[in-house]
Write a protein that holds these residues in place. Structure first.
Motif, short mmCIF file in Angstrom:
data_model
loop_
_atom_site.label_atom_id
_atom_site.label_comp_id
_atom_site.label_asym_id
_atom_site.label_seq_id
_atom_site.Cartn_x
_atom_site.Cartn_y
_atom_site.Cartn_z
N ALA A 73 36.98 74.03 20.72
CA ALA A 73 36.91 72.61 20.43
C ALA A 73 36.72 71.78 21.69
O ALA A 73 36.69 70.56 21.63
CB ALA A 73 38.16 72.17 19.70
N ILE A 74 36.57 72.39 22.82
CA ILE A 74 36.32 71.71 24.09
C ILE A 74 37.34 70.57 24.28
O ILE A 74 37.00 69.44 24.54
CB ILE A 74 34.88 71.17 24.16
N GLY A 75 38.62 70.88 24.06
CA GLY A 75 39.65 69.88 24.28
C GLY A 75 39.73 68.83 23.19
O GLY A 75 40.45 67.86 23.34
N ARG A 76 38.98 68.97 22.10
CA ARG A 76 38.97 67.97 21.04
C ARG A 76 39.09 68.66 19.68
O ARG A 76 38.24 68.49 18.84
CB ARG A 76 37.70 67.16 21.08
N PRO A 77 40.15 69.42 19.45
CA PRO A 77 40.26 70.14 18.18
C PRO A 77 40.30 69.20 16.98
O PRO A 77 39.74 69.51 15.94
CB PRO A 77 41.55 70.95 18.30
N ASP A 78 40.94 68.04 17.13
CA ASP A 78 41.02 67.10 16.01
C ASP A 78 39.64 66.61 15.60
O ASP A 78 39.33 66.48 14.42
CB ASP A 78 41.94 65.93 16.35
N GLU A 79 38.78 66.34 16.58
CA GLU A 79 37.42 65.87 16.27
C GLU A 79 36.59 66.97 15.61
O GLU A 79 35.88 66.72 14.65
CB GLU A 79 36.73 65.38 17.55
N LEU A 80 36.71 68.18 16.12
CA LEU A 80 35.97 69.29 15.53
C LEU A 80 36.42 69.53 14.10
O LEU A 80 35.60 69.73 13.21
CB LEU A 80 36.14 70.56 16.36
N VAL A 81 37.72 69.45 13.85
CA VAL A 81 38.24 69.62 12.50
C VAL A 81 37.68 68.54 11.58
O VAL A 81 37.25 68.82 10.46
CB VAL A 81 39.79 69.62 12.49
N ARG A 82 37.65 67.30 12.06
CA ARG A 82 37.10 66.20 11.23
C ARG A 82 35.63 66.44 10.92
O ARG A 82 35.18 66.23 9.79
CB ARG A 82 37.29 64.86 11.93
N VAL A 83 34.87 66.88 11.91
CA VAL A 83 33.44 67.15 11.69
C VAL A 83 33.27 68.26 10.66
O VAL A 83 32.49 68.13 9.71
CB VAL A 83 32.74 67.54 13.02
N LEU A 84 34.01 69.33 10.81
CA LEU A 84 33.90 70.46 9.88
C LEU A 84 34.37 70.09 8.48
O LEU A 84 33.75 70.50 7.49
CB LEU A 84 34.66 71.67 10.41
N GLU A 85 35.44 69.30 8.38
CA GLU A 85 35.90 68.85 7.06
C GLU A 85 34.86 67.98 6.39
O GLU A 85 34.61 68.10 5.19
CB GLU A 85 37.23 68.09 7.19
N ARG A 86 34.23 67.09 7.16
CA ARG A 86 33.18 66.22 6.62
C ARG A 86 32.00 67.06 6.12
O ARG A 86 31.47 66.83 5.04
CB ARG A 86 32.75 65.22 7.69
N GLU A 87 31.60 68.05 6.91
CA GLU A 87 30.49 68.92 6.51
C GLU A 87 30.86 69.73 5.27
O GLU A 87 30.03 69.92 4.38
CB GLU A 87 30.10 69.85 7.65
N LEU A 88 32.10 70.18 5.18
CA LEU A 88 32.55 70.92 4.00
C LEU A 88 32.53 70.02 2.77
O LEU A 88 32.06 70.43 1.70
CB LEU A 88 33.96 71.48 4.23
N ASP A 89 33.00 68.79 2.91
CA ASP A 89 32.97 67.84 1.79
C ASP A 89 31.54 67.57 1.33
O ASP A 89 31.25 67.51 0.14
CB ASP A 89 33.66 66.53 2.16
N GLN A 90 30.63 67.43 2.30
CA GLN A 90 29.22 67.20 1.95
C GLN A 90 28.64 68.41 1.23
O GLN A 90 27.89 68.26 0.27
CB GLN A 90 28.41 66.89 3.21
N ALA A 91 28.99 69.60 1.67
CA ALA A 91 28.49 70.82 1.02
C ALA A 91 29.03 70.93 -0.40
O ALA A 91 28.30 71.29 -1.33
CB ALA A 91 28.88 72.06 1.84
N LYS A 92 30.32 70.61 -0.58
CA LYS A 92 30.91 70.65 -1.92
C LYS A 92 30.23 69.64 -2.84
O LYS A 92 29.96 69.95 -4.01
CB LYS A 92 32.41 70.36 -1.85
N GLU A 93 29.95 68.45 -2.33
CA GLU A 93 29.27 67.43 -3.14
C GLU A 93 27.86 67.90 -3.51
O GLU A 93 27.41 67.71 -4.63
CB GLU A 93 29.21 66.10 -2.38
N ARG A 94 27.18 68.52 -2.58
CA ARG A 94 25.83 69.05 -2.85
C ARG A 94 25.89 70.14 -3.92
O ARG A 94 25.04 70.18 -4.81
CB ARG A 94 25.23 69.61 -1.55
N ILE A 95 26.90 71.00 -3.87
CA ILE A 95 27.07 72.04 -4.88
C ILE A 95 27.30 71.41 -6.25
O ILE A 95 26.68 71.81 -7.24
CB ILE A 95 28.22 72.99 -4.50
#
Length: 138
Positions: A73-95
């Motif tokens: 996460a290059i010192g920013r685990p919270d930001e990476l988690v938010r990005v991945l959660e957003r991408e997961l939500d978008q993928a679920k919506e697309r499904i």
């Protein structure tokens, strides 16, 4: 080649904590590797983004090797988690969207097959009409 899908400029900007304009400038300056798709949009491979981020952190240097994957996460685990959660939500919506479309198309297909069968029942069953009749009876 990474097992992760390529990032859009906006996704890369979010991951780096900067703007899309800055990411485009880094691409133009050849500081960040990217390819362009058929629409002319930049795509950044995950590994290239991780390398770029590693070079940007304090103590990072040009040509430094870096780990890859969501665990870095290059010192920013919270930001990476938010990005991945957003991408997961978008993928679920697309499904969900695709599942709904699939159901509508299946319903439309059954309706059209029913209409075709009704249209063929009144006709003399020869040639193409006979073939369609046999196919629809199965």
């Amino acid at each position: 080649m990474s097992v992760y899908p390529p990032l859009s400029v906006q996704q890369a900007a979010t991951m780096a904590g900067t703007s899309a304009t800055t990411i485009k400038r880094k691409i133009t300056a050849k500081e960040l590797k990217a390819t362009q798709n058929q629409r002319g949009q930049y795509l950044i491979e995950h590994d290239d983004m991780m390398t770029y981020l590693a070079q940007q952190r304090p103590g990072g240097r040009q040509g430094a090797s870096s780990k890859t994957g969501p665990e870095l996460a290059i010192g920013r685990p919270d930001e990476l988690v938010r990005v991945l959660e957003r991408e997961l939500d978008q993928a679920k919506e697309r499904i969900r969207s695709l599942e709904g479309r699939n159901e509508r198309l299946q319903s439309e297909l059954l309706s059209l097959m029913h209409e075709l069968k009704e249209a063929l029942t009144g006709n003399k069953k020869t040639g193409l009409s006979a073939w369609f009749g046999r196919v629809l009876e199965k």
